[in-house]
Motif scaffolding. Structure first.
Motif, PDB file in Angstrom:
ATOM      1  N   MET A  37       0.666  -0.993  -0.086  1.00 14.14           N
ATOM      2  CA  MET A  37      -0.076   0.156  -0.381  1.00 14.14           C
ATOM      3  C   MET A  37       1.140   1.139   0.375  1.00 14.14           C
ATOM      4  O   MET A  37       2.057   1.454   0.346  1.00 14.14           O
ATOM      5  N   GLU A  38       0.215   2.429  -0.346  1.00  9.86           N
ATOM      6  CA  GLU A  38       1.148   3.444  -0.370  1.00  9.86           C
ATOM      7  C   GLU A  38      -0.262   4.987  -0.677  1.00  9.86           C
ATOM      8  O   GLU A  38      -1.208   4.399  -1.118  1.00  9.86           O
ATOM      9  N   MET A  39       0.599   5.685  -0.043  1.00  9.80           N
ATOM     10  CA  MET A  39      -0.547   7.189  -0.251  1.00  9.80           C
ATOM     11  C   MET A  39      -0.187   7.372  -0.947  1.00  9.80           C
ATOM     12  O   MET A  39       0.547   7.872  -1.894  1.00  9.80           O
ATOM     13  N   HIS A  40      -1.227   7.773  -2.699  1.00  9.17           N
ATOM     14  CA  HIS A  40      -1.087   8.030  -3.340  1.00  9.17           C
ATOM     15  C   HIS A  40      -0.166  10.220  -3.077  1.00  9.17           C
ATOM     16  O   HIS A  40      -0.023  10.531  -3.586  1.00  9.17           O
ATOM     17  N   ASN A  41      -1.749   9.973  -2.717  1.00  9.11           N
ATOM     18  CA  ASN A  41      -1.734  12.100  -2.892  1.00  9.11           C
ATOM     19  C   ASN A  41      -2.479  12.754  -1.769  1.00  9.11           C
ATOM     20  O   ASN A  41      -3.328  12.088  -1.339  1.00  9.11           O
ATOM     21  N   VAL A  42      -2.377  13.821  -1.599  1.00 13.12           N
ATOM     22  CA  VAL A  42      -2.871  15.040  -0.629  1.00 13.12           C
ATOM     23  C   VAL A  42      -3.010  15.615  -1.555  1.00 13.12           C
ATOM     24  O   VAL A  42      -2.627  16.512  -2.172  1.00 13.12           O
ATOM     25  N   GLY A  43      -4.676  16.497  -1.538  1.00 15.99           N
ATOM     26  CA  GLY A  43      -5.508  16.882  -2.388  1.00 15.99           C
ATOM     27  C   GLY A  43      -5.682  18.557  -0.863  1.00 15.99           C
ATOM     28  O   GLY A  43      -5.996  18.513  -0.780  1.00 15.99           O
ATOM     29  N   ILE A  44      -5.821  19.367  -2.055  1.00 15.14           N
ATOM     30  CA  ILE A  44      -5.716  21.290  -1.487  1.00 15.14           C
ATOM     31  C   ILE A  44      -6.324  21.367  -2.736  1.00 15.14           C
ATOM     32  O   ILE A  44      -6.126  21.988  -3.487  1.00 15.14           O
ATOM     33  N   VAL A  45      -7.435  22.459  -2.373  1.00 11.26           N
ATOM     34  CA  VAL A  45      -8.763  23.010  -2.628  1.00 11.26           C
ATOM     35  C   VAL A  45      -7.909  24.363  -2.495  1.00 11.26           C
ATOM     36  O   VAL A  45      -7.558  25.147  -1.652  1.00 11.26           O
ATOM     37  N   VAL A  46      -7.478  25.394  -4.578  1.00  7.67           N
ATOM     38  CA  VAL A  46      -7.209  27.025  -4.171  1.00  7.67           C
ATOM     39  C   VAL A  46      -7.765  27.155  -4.442  1.00  7.67           C
ATOM     40  O   VAL A  46      -8.783  27.022  -5.959  1.00  7.67           O
ATOM     41  N   GLU A  47      -7.973  28.683  -4.271  1.00 11.36           N
ATOM     42  CA  GLU A  47      -8.906  29.847  -5.878  1.00 11.36           C
ATOM     43  C   GLU A  47      -7.679  30.438  -6.997  1.00 11.36           C
ATOM     44  O   GLU A  47      -8.622  30.264  -8.105  1.00 11.36           O
ATOM     45  N   SER A  48      -6.314  29.711  -7.033  1.00 12.51           N
ATOM     46  CA  SER A  48      -5.992  29.272  -9.002  1.00 12.51           C
ATOM     47  C   SER A  48      -4.708  29.235  -8.960  1.00 12.51           C
ATOM     48  O   SER A  48      -3.039  28.515  -7.627  1.00 12.51           O
ATOM     49  N   LEU A  49      -5.069  28.318  -9.370  1.00 11.43           N
ATOM     50  CA  LEU A  49      -4.311  27.227 -10.253  1.00 11.43           C
ATOM     51  C   LEU A  49      -2.680  27.077  -9.976  1.00 11.43           C
ATOM     52  O   LEU A  49      -2.315  26.851  -9.238  1.00 11.43           O
ATOM     53  N   ASP A  50      -2.690  28.255 -10.749  1.00 10.79           N
ATOM     54  CA  ASP A  50      -1.873  28.946 -11.483  1.00 10.79           C
ATOM     55  C   ASP A  50      -0.398  29.397  -9.598  1.00 10.79           C
ATOM     56  O   ASP A  50       0.643  29.138 -10.480  1.00 10.79           O
ATOM     57  N   ASN A  51      -1.090  30.345  -9.112  1.00  5.89           N
ATOM     58  CA  ASN A  51      -0.507  30.561  -8.605  1.00  5.89           C
ATOM     59  C   ASN A  51       0.263  29.508  -7.454  1.00  5.89           C
ATOM     60  O   ASN A  51       1.239  29.093  -6.730  1.00  5.89           O
ATOM     61  N   ALA A  52      -0.706  28.652  -7.161  1.00  3.94           N
ATOM     62  CA  ALA A  52      -0.517  27.338  -6.522  1.00  3.94           C
ATOM     63  C   ALA A  52       0.526  26.297  -7.027  1.00  3.94           C
ATOM     64  O   ALA A  52       1.642  26.174  -6.283  1.00  3.94           O
ATOM     65  N   ILE A  53       0.690  26.217  -8.341  1.00  5.58           N
ATOM     66  CA  ILE A  53       1.519  26.032  -9.075  1.00  5.58           C
ATOM     67  C   ILE A  53       3.005  26.126  -8.955  1.00  5.58           C
ATOM     68  O   ILE A  53       3.896  25.663  -8.601  1.00  5.58           O
ATOM     69  N   ALA A  54       3.042  27.636  -9.116  1.00  4.64           N
ATOM     70  CA  ALA A  54       4.079  28.159  -9.339  1.00  4.64           C
ATOM     71  C   ALA A  54       4.603  28.001  -8.094  1.00  4.64           C
ATOM     72  O   ALA A  54       6.195  28.430  -7.512  1.00  4.64           O
ATOM     73  N   PHE A  55       4.349  28.155  -6.643  1.00  5.75           N
ATOM     74  CA  PHE A  55       4.436  28.439  -5.468  1.00  5.75           C
ATOM     75  C   PHE A  55       4.971  26.643  -5.485  1.00  5.75           C
ATOM     76  O   PHE A  55       6.285  26.861  -4.496  1.00  5.75           O
ATOM     77  N   PHE A  56       4.591  26.084  -5.616  1.00 10.64           N
ATOM     78  CA  PHE A  56       4.713  24.652  -4.777  1.00 10.64           C
ATOM     79  C   PHE A  56       6.101  23.991  -5.634  1.00 10.64           C
ATOM     80  O   PHE A  56       7.037  23.183  -4.671  1.00 10.64           O
ATOM     81  N   SER A  57       6.320  24.348  -7.082  1.00 11.94           N
ATOM     82  CA  SER A  57       7.146  24.930  -7.375  1.00 11.94           C
ATOM     83  C   SER A  57       8.403  24.812  -7.275  1.00 11.94           C
ATOM     84  O   SER A  57       9.635  24.131  -7.522  1.00 11.94           O
ATOM     85  N   GLU A  58       8.304  26.349  -6.917  1.00 13.43           N
ATOM     86  CA  GLU A  58       9.655  26.717  -5.817  1.00 13.43           C
ATOM     87  C   GLU A  58       9.723  25.802  -4.414  1.00 13.43           C
ATOM     88  O   GLU A  58      10.896  26.204  -3.998  1.00 13.43           O
ATOM     89  N   ILE A  59       9.270  25.303  -4.133  1.00  8.57           N
ATOM     90  CA  ILE A  59       9.468  23.992  -3.380  1.00  8.57           C
ATOM     91  C   ILE A  59      10.110  22.948  -4.008  1.00  8.57           C
ATOM     92  O   ILE A  59      10.957  22.326  -3.497  1.00  8.57           O
TER      93      ILE A  59
END
Length: 165
Positions: free
Chosen positions: A1-23
């Motif tokens: 068994m493995e955990m596949h993902n954690v879900g997060i709801v955001v207002e701006s997908l583009d901003n969230a992608i940029a933020f988590f890409s920076e991490i």
């Protein structure tokens, strides 16, 4: 068994992608999820959402970022304190905490209180990142894992000993 993902709801997908890409996460894919079939999974009925799957560099952990268009968002838990019930935050082990915090400032990220040190093992902090999301960051200092440190802890060992009777 493995955990596949954690879900997060955001207002701006583009901003969230940029933020988590920076991490350090990589965009694995992005797509629209629409219609009644998707709502049968979520319980939302006829829904429209765009999702982006972000993956850690090792390929083992994922964040599923979702931006819902319909139905309308009815609750916002992003600014709840750390001791709130339910899903709270996601934490990442990072290589250079101070340098990353400087880079994340352009996304409005702020340290919740302060960066602290856990023994000789980690430097840790919580930040409020893009859209106020609570994110934990941990820079490993030594070679010991958190599991090894916990197992050396007297309280942990006593609890383990008493429950194995």
């Amino acid at each position: 068994m493995e955990m596949h993902n954690v879900g997060i709801v955001v207002e701006s997908l583009d901003n969230a992608i940029a933020f988590f890409s920076e991490i350090g996460l990589k965009l694995e894919g992005r797509m629209m999820l629409e219609g009644e079939w998707a709502g049968r999974v979520t319980g939302l009925g006829n829904q429209s959402a765009e999702i982006a799957m972000m993956v850690t560099p090792d390929g083992h952990s994922r964040l599923e970022l979702s931006q819902f268009f319909t139905p309308q968002i009815i609750a916002d838990h992003r600014n709840n304190p750390v001791n709130s019930l339910g899903y709270l935050r996601v934490m990442f082990r990072v290589d250079n905490l101070d340098e990353l915090l400087t880079r994340l400032e352009k996304y409005g990220a702020k340290v919740v209180d302060e960066v602290v040190q856990f023994g000789e093992t980690y430097r840790l902090c919580y930040i409020r990142g893009v859209e106020g999301l609570l994110v934990g960051l941990a820079e490993q200092l030594g070679n010991e894992s958190a599991t090894e440190i916990i197992e050396k802890n007297d309280t942990f060992n006593e609890l383990k000993r008493t429950t194995n009777r």
